[in-house]
Design a protein around this motif. Structure first.
Motif, PDB file in Angstrom:
ATOM      1  N   LEU B  27       0.833  -1.211   0.000  1.00  0.00           N
ATOM      2  CA  LEU B  27       0.000   0.000   0.000  1.00  0.00           C
ATOM      3  C   LEU B  27       0.866   1.259   0.000  1.00  0.00           C
ATOM      4  CD1 LEU B  27      -2.974  -1.027   2.322  1.00  0.00           C
ATOM      5  CD2 LEU B  27      -2.764  -1.186  -0.159  1.00  0.00           C
ATOM      6  N   ILE B  28       2.027   1.155   0.599  1.00  0.00           N
ATOM      7  CA  ILE B  28       2.983   2.268   0.503  1.00  0.00           C
ATOM      8  C   ILE B  28       3.424   2.437  -0.952  1.00  0.00           C
ATOM      9  CG2 ILE B  28       5.300   3.037   1.192  1.00  0.00           C
ATOM     10  CD1 ILE B  28       4.815   1.511   3.874  1.00  0.00           C
ATOM     11  N   ILE B  29       3.719   1.325  -1.604  1.00  0.00           N
ATOM     12  CA  ILE B  29       4.092   1.361  -3.024  1.00  0.00           C
ATOM     13  C   ILE B  29       2.935   1.907  -3.865  1.00  0.00           C
ATOM     14  CG2 ILE B  29       4.763  -0.046  -5.028  1.00  0.00           C
ATOM     15  CD1 ILE B  29       6.997  -0.014  -3.016  1.00  0.00           C
ATOM     16  N   ARG B  30       1.734   1.452  -3.581  1.00  0.00           N
ATOM     17  CA  ARG B  30       0.546   1.961  -4.290  1.00  0.00           C
ATOM     18  C   ARG B  30       0.459   3.479  -4.193  1.00  0.00           C
ATOM     19  NH1 ARG B  30      -4.920   1.770  -0.972  1.00  0.00           N
ATOM     20  NH2 ARG B  30      -3.518   3.173   0.147  1.00  0.00           N
ATOM     21  N   ASP B  31       0.630   4.019  -2.993  1.00  0.00           N
ATOM     22  CA  ASP B  31       0.542   5.469  -2.808  1.00  0.00           C
ATOM     23  C   ASP B  31       1.652   6.205  -3.548  1.00  0.00           C
ATOM     24  OD1 ASP B  31      -1.660   5.073  -1.309  1.00  0.00           O
ATOM     25  OD2 ASP B  31      -0.799   5.725   0.597  1.00  0.00           O
ATOM     26  N   ALA B  32       2.831   5.593  -3.567  1.00  0.00           N
ATOM     27  CA  ALA B  32       3.936   6.215  -4.306  1.00  0.00           C
ATOM     28  C   ALA B  32       3.651   6.182  -5.807  1.00  0.00           C
ATOM     29  CB  ALA B  32       5.252   5.496  -3.990  1.00  0.00           C
ATOM     30  N   LEU B  33       3.102   5.071  -6.293  1.00  0.00           N
ATOM     31  CA  LEU B  33       2.824   4.917  -7.729  1.00  0.00           C
ATOM     32  C   LEU B  33       1.684   5.807  -8.194  1.00  0.00           C
ATOM     33  CD1 LEU B  33       2.926   1.024  -8.178  1.00  0.00           C
ATOM     34  CD2 LEU B  33       4.345   2.645  -9.432  1.00  0.00           C
ATOM     35  N   PHE B  34       0.586   5.814  -7.432  1.00  0.00           N
ATOM     36  CA  PHE B  34      -0.647   6.381  -7.980  1.00  0.00           C
ATOM     37  C   PHE B  34      -1.108   7.664  -7.300  1.00  0.00           C
ATOM     38  CE2 PHE B  34      -0.943   1.866  -9.218  1.00  0.00           C
ATOM     39  CZ  PHE B  34      -0.991   2.058 -10.582  1.00  0.00           C
ATOM     40  N   LEU B  35      -0.616   7.928  -6.101  1.00  0.00           N
ATOM     41  CA  LEU B  35      -0.947   9.211  -5.470  1.00  0.00           C
ATOM     42  C   LEU B  35       0.236  10.169  -5.545  1.00  0.00           C
ATOM     43  CD1 LEU B  35      -2.842   7.993  -2.251  1.00  0.00           C
ATOM     44  CD2 LEU B  35      -3.754   8.405  -4.546  1.00  0.00           C
ATOM     45  N   GLY B  36       1.353   9.691  -6.052  1.00  0.00           N
ATOM     46  CA  GLY B  36       2.536  10.533  -6.126  1.00  0.00           C
ATOM     47  C   GLY B  36       3.125  10.880  -4.763  1.00  0.00           C
ATOM     48  N   ALA B  37       2.820  10.053  -3.774  1.00  0.00           N
ATOM     49  CA  ALA B  37       3.341  10.330  -2.428  1.00  0.00           C
ATOM     50  C   ALA B  37       4.853  10.124  -2.392  1.00  0.00           C
ATOM     51  CB  ALA B  37       2.672   9.414  -1.411  1.00  0.00           C
ATOM     52  N   THR B  38       5.543  11.060  -1.767  1.00  0.00           N
ATOM     53  CA  THR B  38       6.995  10.931  -1.599  1.00  0.00           C
ATOM     54  C   THR B  38       7.431  11.256  -0.166  1.00  0.00           C
ATOM     55  OG1 THR B  38       7.364  13.249  -2.244  1.00  0.00           O
ATOM     56  CG2 THR B  38       7.537  11.587  -3.998  1.00  0.00           C
ATOM     57  N   ARG B  39       6.595  12.006   0.557  1.00  0.00           N
ATOM     58  CA  ARG B  39       6.979  12.458   1.894  1.00  0.00           C
ATOM     59  C   ARG B  39       6.411  11.556   2.973  1.00  0.00           C
ATOM     60  NH1 ARG B  39       8.168  18.044   2.016  1.00  0.00           N
ATOM     61  NH2 ARG B  39       8.236  17.802   4.280  1.00  0.00           N
ATOM     62  N   PHE B  40       7.164  11.397   4.035  1.00  0.00           N
ATOM     63  CA  PHE B  40       6.743  10.605   5.183  1.00  0.00           C
ATOM     64  C   PHE B  40       5.323  10.991   5.603  1.00  0.00           C
ATOM     65  CE2 PHE B  40       6.531   9.308   9.596  1.00  0.00           C
ATOM     66  CZ  PHE B  40       7.237   8.111   9.624  1.00  0.00           C
ATOM     67  N   SER B  41       5.099  12.292   5.702  1.00  0.00           N
ATOM     68  CA  SER B  41       3.789  12.770   6.172  1.00  0.00           C
ATOM     69  C   SER B  41       2.660  12.420   5.209  1.00  0.00           C
ATOM     70  CB  SER B  41       3.842  14.281   6.402  1.00  0.00           C
ATOM     71  OG  SER B  41       4.225  14.930   5.199  1.00  0.00           O
ATOM     72  N   GLN B  42       2.970  12.390   3.910  1.00  0.00           N
ATOM     73  CA  GLN B  42       1.941  12.005   2.930  1.00  0.00           C
ATOM     74  C   GLN B  42       1.542  10.546   3.093  1.00  0.00           C
ATOM     75  OE1 GLN B  42       4.253  13.244  -0.608  1.00  0.00           O
ATOM     76  NE2 GLN B  42       2.486  14.486  -1.179  1.00  0.00           N
ATOM     77  N   PHE B  43       2.536   9.678   3.209  1.00  0.00           N
ATOM     78  CA  PHE B  43       2.233   8.261   3.407  1.00  0.00           C
ATOM     79  C   PHE B  43       1.458   8.064   4.711  1.00  0.00           C
ATOM     80  CE2 PHE B  43       6.127   7.892   0.721  1.00  0.00           C
ATOM     81  CZ  PHE B  43       5.573   7.164  -0.315  1.00  0.00           C
ATOM     82  N   ARG B  44       1.871   8.793   5.728  1.00  0.00           N
ATOM     83  CA  ARG B  44       1.267   8.610   7.036  1.00  0.00           C
ATOM     84  C   ARG B  44      -0.201   9.057   7.025  1.00  0.00           C
ATOM     85  NH1 ARG B  44       1.385   7.984  12.341  1.00  0.00           N
ATOM     86  NH2 ARG B  44       1.075   9.867  13.564  1.00  0.00           N
ATOM     87  N   ARG B  45      -0.473  10.164   6.358  1.00  0.00           N
ATOM     88  CA  ARG B  45      -1.837  10.661   6.278  1.00  0.00           C
ATOM     89  C   ARG B  45      -2.709   9.696   5.463  1.00  0.00           C
ATOM     90  NH1 ARG B  45      -1.606  15.081   3.129  1.00  0.00           N
ATOM     91  NH2 ARG B  45       0.170  15.703   4.384  1.00  0.00           N
ATOM     92  N   SER B  46      -2.176   9.233   4.359  1.00  0.00           N
ATOM     93  CA  SER B  46      -2.951   8.354   3.493  1.00  0.00           C
ATOM     94  C   SER B  46      -3.231   7.004   4.155  1.00  0.00           C
ATOM     95  CB  SER B  46      -2.196   8.154   2.173  1.00  0.00           C
ATOM     96  OG  SER B  46      -2.710   7.067   1.463  1.00  0.00           O
ATOM     97  N   LEU B  47      -2.253   6.485   4.878  1.00  0.00           N
ATOM     98  CA  LEU B  47      -2.381   5.121   5.389  1.00  0.00           C
ATOM     99  C   LEU B  47      -2.830   5.061   6.845  1.00  0.00           C
ATOM    100  CD1 LEU B  47       0.893   3.772   3.748  1.00  0.00           C
ATOM    101  CD2 LEU B  47      -1.438   3.257   3.014  1.00  0.00           C
ATOM    102  N   GLY B  48      -2.540   6.103   7.599  1.00  0.00           N
ATOM    103  CA  GLY B  48      -2.892   6.105   9.015  1.00  0.00           C
ATOM    104  C   GLY B  48      -2.169   5.042   9.828  1.00  0.00           C
ATOM    105  N   ILE B  49      -0.910   4.775   9.466  1.00  0.00           N
ATOM    106  CA  ILE B  49      -0.173   3.748  10.211  1.00  0.00           C
ATOM    107  C   ILE B  49       0.811   4.379  11.180  1.00  0.00           C
ATOM    108  CG2 ILE B  49      -0.373   1.957   8.467  1.00  0.00           C
ATOM    109  CD1 ILE B  49       2.414   2.563   7.526  1.00  0.00           C
ATOM    110  N   ALA B  50       1.272   3.557  12.116  1.00  0.00           N
ATOM    111  CA  ALA B  50       2.211   4.016  13.135  1.00  0.00           C
ATOM    112  C   ALA B  50       3.512   4.494  12.491  1.00  0.00           C
ATOM    113  CB  ALA B  50       2.503   2.885  14.114  1.00  0.00           C
ATOM    114  N   ARG B  51       4.089   5.538  13.077  1.00  0.00           N
ATOM    115  CA  ARG B  51       5.321   6.116  12.540  1.00  0.00           C
ATOM    116  C   ARG B  51       6.449   5.090  12.451  1.00  0.00           C
ATOM    117  NH1 ARG B  51       5.136  11.662  12.699  1.00  0.00           N
ATOM    118  NH2 ARG B  51       7.360  11.746  12.278  1.00  0.00           N
ATOM    119  N   ASN B  52       6.573   4.252  13.484  1.00  0.00           N
ATOM    120  CA  ASN B  52       7.692   3.300  13.494  1.00  0.00           C
ATOM    121  C   ASN B  52       7.559   2.258  12.382  1.00  0.00           C
ATOM    122  OD1 ASN B  52       5.508   2.196  14.917  1.00  0.00           O
ATOM    123  ND2 ASN B  52       6.848   0.752  15.982  1.00  0.00           N
TER     124      ASN B  52
END
Lengths: 152, 152
Positions: B27-52
């Motif tokens: 799902l991280i790869i999905r967000d990078a591929l299709f949402l253009g996510a590149t920043r930690f905060s973008q992935f975190r907002r999209s996925l709602g997963i723990a920082r660690n």
């Protein structure tokens, strides 16, 4: 909890991973698809995983409708047979293997997928309108009919 | 241990799962591929997963060469950019979504993948020799060049 991890994601990729994203899951499906494995002992021998993990995965596949559990001729023994839903994971296994062959197999592919005609099998991404094979990066995500209306 | 789970399996599918088979990875790869996510905060907002967890997945992707970690204009901040190796997971994400659309989306696909031309995109399995689209169940596994000789 199996199948609940990605509940905040309205996305078929996330839902699919909720069903087959657990450790070992897709390798169990692979063995069922390509080694013809149906018996607990066959999966166990092929994968070398703990009985409780294998048991939990197979039970979950039955609950999710990926496999049917059928009694065998030997009393008390069962076989696990892929349903259509389970068999349709074949392209996923092939696409993943293909990526692994390209990036993680320095000595060449350990296995190849062969068509009935003898040719090599490959997963390709195509456009249903222009019929072209689609380049990576030329695909965009759009909101589909199964997306709930925004809450505000 | 990440990437070590399937060490007993000489198989590109297992190796691939060793790299992207952990929870949330694809799902991280999905967000990078299709949402253009590149920043930690973008992935975190999209996925709602723990920082660690997110941090451990991104670091692992960098180690495995799926992403490059680059400094941004803001000192101390980084972006995570897919490499070719990472981008080539696109067909895997599409194949998995397609299966989810078919079996786990009673209200229709939440998202659709669209080609540049506007058409729907689909993953198909084809034979490179006869050029036919391949039916599920007509594919066989054969020993490939990367298979070590049997020990006995």
């Amino acid at each position: 909890v199996l199948g609940r991890t990605y509940d905040n994601q309205v996305c078929s990729c996330a839902r699919a991973l909720g069903v087959i994203g657990e450790r070992w899951s897709l390798l169990i499906i692979r063995d069922a698809l390509f080694l013809g494995a149906t018996r607990f002992s066959q999966f166990r021998r092929s994968l070398g995983i703990a009985r409780n993990i294998l048991s939990s995965r197979l039970d979950f596949f039955v609950v999710e409708g990926l496999m049917e559990r059928r009694p065998t001729a030997v009393s008390g023994y069962y076989e696990y047979v892929l349903t259509e839903k389970g068999r349709e994971l074949e392209p996923v296994v092939i696409a993943l293997t293909q990526w692994g062959d390209r990036w993680l197999a320095p000595d060449g592919p350990p296995f190849v997928y062969a068509h009935d005609c003898g040719g090599d099998v490959e997963t390709v991404t195509v456009c249903r309108t222009c019929s072209d094979e689609v380049d990576i990066g030329s695909v965009r995500l759009q909101i589909g009919p199964g997306q709930p209306a925004p809450a505000r």
